[in-house]
Design an enzyme around this catalytic site. Structure first.
Site, PDB file in Angstrom:
ATOM      1  N   THR A  66       0.818  -1.216   0.000  1.00  0.00           N
ATOM      2  CA  THR A  66       0.000   0.000   0.000  1.00  0.00           C
ATOM      3  C   THR A  66       0.853   1.269   0.000  1.00  0.00           C
ATOM      4  O   THR A  66       0.319   2.370   0.139  1.00  0.00           O
ATOM      5  CB  THR A  66      -0.953   0.039   1.214  1.00  0.00           C
ATOM      6  OG1 THR A  66      -0.174   0.026   2.414  1.00  0.00           O
ATOM      7  CG2 THR A  66      -1.904  -1.136   1.213  1.00  0.00           C
ATOM      8  N   GLY A  67       2.188   1.126  -0.119  1.00  0.00           N
ATOM      9  CA  GLY A  67       3.026   2.324  -0.204  1.00  0.00           C
ATOM     10  C   GLY A  67       4.176   2.383   0.797  1.00  0.00           C
ATOM     11  O   GLY A  67       4.720   3.459   1.049  1.00  0.00           O
ATOM     12  N   THR A  68       4.555   1.232   1.327  1.00  0.00           N
ATOM     13  CA  THR A  68       5.640   1.170   2.321  1.00  0.00           C
ATOM     14  C   THR A  68       6.943   1.767   1.793  1.00  0.00           C
ATOM     15  O   THR A  68       7.580   2.590   2.460  1.00  0.00           O
ATOM     16  CB  THR A  68       5.947  -0.309   2.682  1.00  0.00           C
ATOM     17  OG1 THR A  68       4.759  -1.074   2.623  1.00  0.00           O
ATOM     18  CG2 THR A  68       6.596  -0.419   4.048  1.00  0.00           C
ATOM     19  N   THR A  69       7.325   1.335   0.597  1.00  0.00           N
ATOM     20  CA  THR A  69       8.621   1.732   0.034  1.00  0.00           C
ATOM     21  C   THR A  69       8.672   3.246  -0.159  1.00  0.00           C
ATOM     22  O   THR A  69       9.664   3.904   0.175  1.00  0.00           O
ATOM     23  CB  THR A  69       8.813   1.028  -1.334  1.00  0.00           C
ATOM     24  OG1 THR A  69       8.480  -0.359  -1.181  1.00  0.00           O
ATOM     25  CG2 THR A  69      10.220   1.163  -1.841  1.00  0.00           C
ATOM     26  N   TRP A  70       7.592   3.775  -0.652  1.00  0.00           N
ATOM     27  CA  TRP A  70       7.487   5.217  -0.901  1.00  0.00           C
ATOM     28  C   TRP A  70       7.535   5.994   0.412  1.00  0.00           C
ATOM     29  O   TRP A  70       8.320   6.942   0.566  1.00  0.00           O
ATOM     30  CB  TRP A  70       6.183   5.494  -1.650  1.00  0.00           C
ATOM     31  CG  TRP A  70       6.043   6.841  -2.245  1.00  0.00           C
ATOM     32  CD1 TRP A  70       7.036   7.746  -2.503  1.00  0.00           C
ATOM     33  CD2 TRP A  70       4.809   7.456  -2.678  1.00  0.00           C
ATOM     34  NE1 TRP A  70       6.507   8.881  -3.070  1.00  0.00           N
ATOM     35  CE2 TRP A  70       5.148   8.724  -3.190  1.00  0.00           C
ATOM     36  CE3 TRP A  70       3.477   7.042  -2.690  1.00  0.00           C
ATOM     37  CZ2 TRP A  70       4.173   9.598  -3.701  1.00  0.00           C
ATOM     38  CZ3 TRP A  70       2.515   7.898  -3.210  1.00  0.00           C
ATOM     39  CH2 TRP A  70       2.869   9.163  -3.707  1.00  0.00           C
ATOM     40  N   HIS A 124       3.927  -3.841   9.699  1.00  0.00           N
ATOM     41  CA  HIS A 124       2.625  -4.178   9.110  1.00  0.00           C
ATOM     42  C   HIS A 124       1.658  -4.681  10.192  1.00  0.00           C
ATOM     43  O   HIS A 124       0.548  -5.122   9.881  1.00  0.00           O
ATOM     44  CB  HIS A 124       2.784  -5.268   8.048  1.00  0.00           C
ATOM     45  CG  HIS A 124       3.570  -4.848   6.834  1.00  0.00           C
ATOM     46  ND1 HIS A 124       3.344  -3.661   6.183  1.00  0.00           N
ATOM     47  CD2 HIS A 124       4.565  -5.470   6.154  1.00  0.00           C
ATOM     48  CE1 HIS A 124       4.180  -3.565   5.145  1.00  0.00           C
ATOM     49  NE2 HIS A 124       4.928  -4.648   5.120  1.00  0.00           N
ATOM     50  N   ARG A 146      -4.490   2.234   0.832  1.00  0.00           N
ATOM     51  CA  ARG A 146      -4.588   2.334  -0.625  1.00  0.00           C
ATOM     52  C   ARG A 146      -5.865   1.639  -1.073  1.00  0.00           C
ATOM     53  O   ARG A 146      -6.325   0.696  -0.396  1.00  0.00           O
ATOM     54  CB  ARG A 146      -3.354   1.624  -1.208  1.00  0.00           C
ATOM     55  CG  ARG A 146      -3.174   1.776  -2.690  1.00  0.00           C
ATOM     56  CD  ARG A 146      -1.923   1.047  -3.168  1.00  0.00           C
ATOM     57  NE  ARG A 146      -1.689   1.326  -4.566  1.00  0.00           N
ATOM     58  CZ  ARG A 146      -0.812   0.689  -5.325  1.00  0.00           C
ATOM     59  NH1 ARG A 146      -0.055  -0.269  -4.803  1.00  0.00           N
ATOM     60  NH2 ARG A 146      -0.672   1.007  -6.590  1.00  0.00           N
ATOM     61  N   TYR A 215      -2.769   6.597  -0.307  1.00  0.00           N
ATOM     62  CA  TYR A 215      -1.828   6.564  -1.438  1.00  0.00           C
ATOM     63  C   TYR A 215      -2.315   7.473  -2.573  1.00  0.00           C
ATOM     64  O   TYR A 215      -1.542   8.245  -3.146  1.00  0.00           O
ATOM     65  CB  TYR A 215      -1.719   5.106  -1.903  1.00  0.00           C
ATOM     66  CG  TYR A 215      -0.743   4.818  -3.023  1.00  0.00           C
ATOM     67  CD1 TYR A 215       0.558   4.400  -2.746  1.00  0.00           C
ATOM     68  CD2 TYR A 215      -1.134   4.912  -4.362  1.00  0.00           C
ATOM     69  CE1 TYR A 215       1.450   4.096  -3.778  1.00  0.00           C
ATOM     70  CE2 TYR A 215      -0.250   4.617  -5.399  1.00  0.00           C
ATOM     71  CZ  TYR A 215       1.035   4.207  -5.095  1.00  0.00           C
ATOM     72  OH  TYR A 215       1.903   3.914  -6.113  1.00  0.00           O
ATOM     73  N   LYS A 283       4.523  -0.780 -11.013  1.00  0.00           N
ATOM     74  CA  LYS A 283       4.046   0.303 -11.876  1.00  0.00           C
ATOM     75  C   LYS A 283       3.909   1.623 -11.134  1.00  0.00           C
ATOM     76  O   LYS A 283       4.066   2.683 -11.712  1.00  0.00           O
ATOM     77  CB  LYS A 283       2.682  -0.049 -12.468  1.00  0.00           C
ATOM     78  CG  LYS A 283       2.734  -1.053 -13.593  1.00  0.00           C
ATOM     79  CD  LYS A 283       1.399  -1.067 -14.303  1.00  0.00           C
ATOM     80  CE  LYS A 283       1.378  -2.115 -15.393  1.00  0.00           C
ATOM     81  NZ  LYS A 283       0.014  -2.351 -15.860  1.00  0.00           N
TER      82      LYS A 283
HETATM   83  P1  A3P Z   1       2.167  -1.533  -7.819  1.00  0.00           P
HETATM   84  O1  A3P Z   1       2.367  -2.995  -7.655  1.00  0.00           O
HETATM   85  O2  A3P Z   1       0.727  -1.156  -7.987  1.00  0.00           O
HETATM   86  O3  A3P Z   1       3.025  -0.929  -8.867  1.00  0.00           O
HETATM   87  P2  A3P Z   1       4.944  -1.556  -0.857  1.00  0.00           P
HETATM   88  O4  A3P Z   1       6.017  -0.540  -0.969  1.00  0.00           O
HETATM   89  O5  A3P Z   1       4.011  -1.332   0.287  1.00  0.00           O
HETATM   90  O6  A3P Z   1       5.455  -2.931  -0.969  1.00  0.00           O
HETATM   91  O7  A3P Z   1       3.978  -1.297  -2.119  1.00  0.00           O
HETATM   92  C1  A3P Z   1       4.449  -1.533  -3.394  1.00  0.00           C
HETATM   93  C2  A3P Z   1       3.620  -0.710  -4.351  1.00  0.00           C
HETATM   94  O8  A3P Z   1       4.059   0.660  -4.285  1.00  0.00           O
HETATM   95  C3  A3P Z   1       3.838  -1.144  -5.768  1.00  0.00           C
HETATM   96  O9  A3P Z   1       2.621  -0.825  -6.447  1.00  0.00           O
HETATM   97  C4  A3P Z   1       4.989  -0.270  -6.192  1.00  0.00           C
HETATM   98  O10 A3P Z   1       5.156  -0.149  -7.573  1.00  0.00           O
HETATM   99  C5  A3P Z   1       4.588   1.041  -5.551  1.00  0.00           C
HETATM  100  N1  A3P Z   1       5.719   1.953  -5.324  1.00  0.00           N
HETATM  101  C6  A3P Z   1       6.993   1.650  -5.022  1.00  0.00           C
HETATM  102  N2  A3P Z   1       7.732   2.747  -4.899  1.00  0.00           N
HETATM  103  C7  A3P Z   1       6.914   3.798  -5.143  1.00  0.00           C
HETATM  104  C8  A3P Z   1       7.108   5.226  -5.187  1.00  0.00           C
HETATM  105  N3  A3P Z   1       8.298   5.754  -4.980  1.00  0.00           N
HETATM  106  N4  A3P Z   1       6.037   5.988  -5.456  1.00  0.00           N
HETATM  107  C9  A3P Z   1       4.821   5.454  -5.684  1.00  0.00           C
HETATM  108  N5  A3P Z   1       4.573   4.123  -5.665  1.00  0.00           N
HETATM  109  C10 A3P Z   1       5.606   3.301  -5.394  1.00  0.00           C
END
Ligand code: A3P
Length: 316
Positions: A66-70, A124, A146, A215, A283
């Protein structure tokens, strides 16, 4: 002490309800009302018993995909901006998951020797199962959720990619079967809706300590949210920084486009468990579900979401 922990942990997990998982040979176990991978459970229980939060800690909480990495990259950039700029930030050579670890995966086993470096951790774990010290310490919590349709699609392809990378002959779970499990709540750290509602209600009760983000809103206006985040965690941008475009620089650094183009994030290196760095970036779009779910599937998920969130003021 460690032996005692191991023994009681083994006894405890043998009594937990099981569900089919999303990857071959990996069941989910239901612990305190939520479905977990067995490999995460030990860290969760250990953190509940031993993790000592400090009032100055910042916890980043959410469901997987749901946006962890971001969120990790944004918070890291916000709170380290006095030490680094966009040509020196560790994000150029490390993944966001290396600069902000997970409580239950990376830290739980060492919590008696607390050395976080930066006082930021991700988790999580659902609100109702957080270690008591997190709630008692009054540390800050940032939650991101998200659209469940996009979260489901992201989670499904994440699992397919991991399984495919493992060279097993087992076929990945069909999307219809994963969808059925998701709708029933049997997804990692799910039920999805219960997880979101737990943090949503807590954020209404305590908005000073818990910031609830979505998100889609962040994609819509990332600069606004970076300002909000900076203020919330006690590192607001000065007017001079605003004039120099500091928030915009952080947004650019942490954008999907930029992060996913860095060598470190294109790499097949495995830092954690079985996940290659590049698998965190797919994506990064809002609404990709339209390319993967039938209208019937989308309507069904929307219906469940409407029903589950009907008693709350939340819309996802
Ligand atoms: P999609 O699979 O829809 O592309 P998490 O970080 O919680 O594991 O979530 C991964 C989702 O966030 C993936 O979505 C990934 O592509 C997206 N993501 C990763 N880095 C991102 C960023 N810098 N900005 C926006 N979305 C990002």
């Amino acid at each position: 002490k460690e032996e005692e922990f191991e023994k009681s942990f083994k006894e405890m997990i043998s009594s937990l309800p099981k569900s089919k998982g999303w990857r071959y040979s990996q069941n989910l176990l239901q612990y305190q009302g939520f479905w977990l991978h067995p490999s995460h459970l030990k860290g969760v229980v250990s953190a509940q018993q031993r993790f000592q939060a400090q009032p100055s800690d910042i916890m980043l909480c959410n469901l997987p995909k749901t946006g962890t990495t971001w969120l990790k990259s944004l918070i890291f950039s916000i709170i380290t901006r006095a030490s680094f700029d966009d040509s020196t930030t560790p994000l150029l050579s490390k993944t966001p998951h290396e600069v902000v670890p997970f409580m239950e995966l990376d830290h739980a086993h060492f919590s008696t020797h607390r050395d976080l470096g930066l006082p930021v951790l991700a988790t999580h774990v659902p609100y109702s199962s957080l270690p008591k010290s997190i709630l008692d310490s009054g540390c800050k919590i940032v939650y991101i959720c998200r659209d469940p349709k996009d979260s489901f699609v992201s989670l499904y392809y994440f699992n397919v990619t991991i399984q495919t990378s493992q060279n097993t002959r087992a076929q990945p779970l069909h999307i219809n079967e994963a969808f059925e499990l998701f709708c029933q709540g049997a997804s990692i750290y799910g039920p999805y809706w219960d997880h979101v509602l737990g943090y949503w209600e807590a954020s209404l009760e305590n908005p000073v300590k818990i910031l609830f983000l979505q998100y889609e809103d962040m994609v819509d206006d990332t600069v606004l949210h970076v300002n909000k985040l900076a203020e919330f965690v006690g590192h607001p941008f000065s007017s001079e920084e605003q004039q120099q475009g500091e928030p915009e620089k952080i947004v650019k650094m942490c954008s999907f486009q930029n992060l996913s183009s860095l060598e470190v994030n294109k790499s097949e290196k495995v830092v954690k468990g079985e996940i290659q760095n590049k698998m965190y970036f797919r994506k990064g779009k809002v609404g990709d579900w339209k390319n993967h779910l039938t209208p019937e599937m989308a309507a069904r998920l929307d219906q469940i979401t409407l029903h589950k969130l009907s008693g709350s003021s939340l819309q996802v």
